[in-house]
Design a protein around this motif. Structure first.
Motif, PDB file in Angstrom:
ATOM      1  N   TYR A   1     -10.355 -24.307  13.849  1.00  0.00           N
ATOM      2  CA  TYR A   1      -9.202 -24.191  12.980  1.00  0.00           C
ATOM      3  C   TYR A   1      -8.047 -25.080  13.436  1.00  0.00           C
ATOM      4  O   TYR A   1      -7.185 -25.447  12.653  1.00  0.00           O
ATOM      5  CB  TYR A   1      -8.756 -22.726  12.909  1.00  0.00           C
ATOM      6  CG  TYR A   1      -9.756 -21.860  12.192  1.00  0.00           C
ATOM      7  CD1 TYR A   1      -9.615 -21.568  10.845  1.00  0.00           C
ATOM      8  CD2 TYR A   1     -10.873 -21.357  12.854  1.00  0.00           C
ATOM      9  CE1 TYR A   1     -10.544 -20.798  10.178  1.00  0.00           C
ATOM     10  CE2 TYR A   1     -11.809 -20.583  12.197  1.00  0.00           C
ATOM     11  CZ  TYR A   1     -11.640 -20.313  10.856  1.00  0.00           C
ATOM     12  OH  TYR A   1     -12.566 -19.553  10.197  1.00  0.00           O
TER      13      TYR A   1
ATOM     14  N   ASN B   1      -4.126 -20.723  11.068  1.00  0.00           N
ATOM     15  CA  ASN B   1      -3.548 -21.648  12.034  1.00  0.00           C
ATOM     16  C   ASN B   1      -3.034 -22.882  11.297  1.00  0.00           C
ATOM     17  O   ASN B   1      -3.787 -23.580  10.643  1.00  0.00           O
ATOM     18  CB  ASN B   1      -4.625 -22.042  13.048  1.00  0.00           C
ATOM     19  CG  ASN B   1      -4.063 -22.884  14.172  1.00  0.00           C
ATOM     20  OD1 ASN B   1      -3.070 -23.592  14.009  1.00  0.00           O
ATOM     21  ND2 ASN B   1      -4.708 -22.792  15.314  1.00  0.00           N
TER      22      ASN B   1
ATOM     23  N   GLN C   1     -10.114 -23.653   7.657  1.00  0.00           N
ATOM     24  CA  GLN C   1      -9.554 -22.323   7.454  1.00  0.00           C
ATOM     25  C   GLN C   1      -9.520 -21.950   5.977  1.00  0.00           C
ATOM     26  O   GLN C   1      -9.764 -20.795   5.613  1.00  0.00           O
ATOM     27  CB  GLN C   1      -8.150 -22.262   8.045  1.00  0.00           C
ATOM     28  CG  GLN C   1      -7.213 -23.331   7.511  1.00  0.00           C
ATOM     29  CD  GLN C   1      -5.958 -23.450   8.336  1.00  0.00           C
ATOM     30  OE1 GLN C   1      -5.058 -22.641   8.157  1.00  0.00           O
ATOM     31  NE2 GLN C   1      -5.902 -24.415   9.215  1.00  0.00           N
TER      32      GLN C   1
ATOM     33  N   PRO D   1     -11.879 -20.750  17.710  1.00  0.00           N
ATOM     34  CA  PRO D   1     -10.505 -21.052  17.279  1.00  0.00           C
ATOM     35  C   PRO D   1     -10.207 -22.539  17.259  1.00  0.00           C
ATOM     36  O   PRO D   1      -9.348 -22.992  16.495  1.00  0.00           O
ATOM     37  CB  PRO D   1      -9.646 -20.327  18.325  1.00  0.00           C
ATOM     38  CG  PRO D   1     -10.547 -20.156  19.510  1.00  0.00           C
ATOM     39  CD  PRO D   1     -11.921 -19.977  18.946  1.00  0.00           C
TER      40      PRO D   1
ATOM     41  N   GLN E   1     -13.294 -17.580  13.168  1.00  0.00           N
ATOM     42  CA  GLN E   1     -11.939 -17.792  13.655  1.00  0.00           C
ATOM     43  C   GLN E   1     -11.751 -17.201  15.048  1.00  0.00           C
ATOM     44  O   GLN E   1     -11.054 -17.772  15.885  1.00  0.00           O
ATOM     45  CB  GLN E   1     -10.923 -17.177  12.696  1.00  0.00           C
ATOM     46  CG  GLN E   1      -9.486 -17.573  13.015  1.00  0.00           C
ATOM     47  CD  GLN E   1      -8.519 -17.039  12.003  1.00  0.00           C
ATOM     48  OE1 GLN E   1      -8.624 -15.882  11.613  1.00  0.00           O
ATOM     49  NE2 GLN E   1      -7.582 -17.860  11.573  1.00  0.00           N
TER      50      GLN E   1
END
Length: 326
Positions: free
Chosen positions: A280, A8, A287, A277, A273
């Protein structure tokens, strides 16, 4: 970088990120250099010693060469490319992303399948030692070194044509990455075939191996061996068998520990991840630590387990370095 998931890049790099970026790249580069040194030493020890490059030793040499390439070349280029994207004043590497990512991903996935076949080798050696040389002939061992490459190339060829995933330059940070194609079934199949399936099968192989060993040892303890007189030749043969079985079991334990280490290094990135989420999205460098540095740890530390737990590798290393083992 964890090869099976995109990174990301919704956040842009700011001035206050520079310390975090330099810290990540400096630590990861040092880790890669140390890992390259350990892997190169281990590969040299395994190659120059005739005893260690036979049978299973060949599979270990092949796996070590793969890990050396990943540490010394592939991850070095990938991390430098990412660092260059995070720090715009650094000149572009001008990588051809489809070619580089294909070679990078093929090496990563070949390493996973080579580790699985090494686990299968250990299962045969420990579970059926009397048929080990018959089952795992030189041709079979050669095939076990070629097969991971065939599987890895077959897994990645569809991606070269944009099936499921694409190897391309990511934006806005402008660095090479594998990006999934939304809605395509191969987007889910590719990471499973490349990373998760061999890890699961390795876990099954090691569980079966140690379950078999535990049951066999339990049966032996219950058996009462009558007192017999054996010839000297029979006694020597039994001693050789016991020593061979001990070596097989030692290597099985080492590869099992290596498997557990790989799980600790390779799984947190993609799992976190998928589960978190927002981590990130809110923290740019998470990440890179979880998807790149941890992966590199998985490869760099592999020789440590052999050198720490195997007397054969310790003695060979001591002879190579011309020191007396403790």
């Amino acid at each position: 970088m964890n090869a099976t998931f995109p990174v990301n890049t919704s956040n842009t790099t700011t001035a206050q990120d520079r310390v975090a970026i330099d810290g990540w790249f400096g630590f990861t580069s040092a880790l890669g250099i140390c890992g390259t040194g350990f892997l190169l030493l281990f590969l040299t020890v395994s190659t120059v010693n005739a005893k260690l490059r036979k049978g299973t030793g060949l599979l270990i040499v092949h796996l070590t060469a793969l890990q050396l390439y990943l540490c010394a070349v592939s991850f070095t280029l990938a991390n430098t490319d990412a660092y260059r994207a995070l720090v715009p004043e650094i000149p572009d590497l001008n990588l051809h992303c489809p070619s580089f990512m294909f070679s990078h991903m093929t090496a990563i996935q070949a390493e996973s399948w080579a580790s699985l076949l090494l686990a299968c080798n250990r299962y045969v050696a420990v579970a059926v030692p009397h048929r080990y040389k018959e089952i795992l002939s030189k041709k079979v061992v050669a095939g076990m070194m070629i097969l991971p490459w065939i599987i890895a190339v077959a897994i990645n060829l569809p991606v070269c044509f944009g099936i499921g995933w694409e190897f391309l330059i990511d934006y806005p940070l402008h660095y090479c990455l594998a990006v999934p194609v939304d809605g395509h079934v191969y987007a889910a199949v590719w990471p499973v075939l490349g990373r998760y399936l061999p890890i699961v099968l390795m876990g099954v192989a090691y569980c079966a191996l140690f379950l078999h060993t535990g049951m066999r040892n339990g049966v032996r303890r219950r058996l009462v061996d009558p007192v017999t007189t054996s010839s000297e030749a029979a006694v020597k043969a039994e001693v050789r068998t016991v020593k061979a079985r001990a070596r097989h079991m030692t290597l099985a334990k080492i590869t099992a520990v290596s498997f557990l280490w790989h799980c600790l290094c390779f799984l947190p990135g993609p799992i976190s991840q998928s589960a978190f989420p927002e981590l990130y999205s809110s923290f740019l460098m998470a990440q890179f630590w979880l998807l790149r540095t941890l992966d590199l740890c998985g490869y760099a530390a592999n020789p440590v387990f052999y050198l720490a737990l195997s007397a054969d590798y310790q003695q060979a290393t001591a002879r190579l370095l011309r020191v007396t083992p403790a």
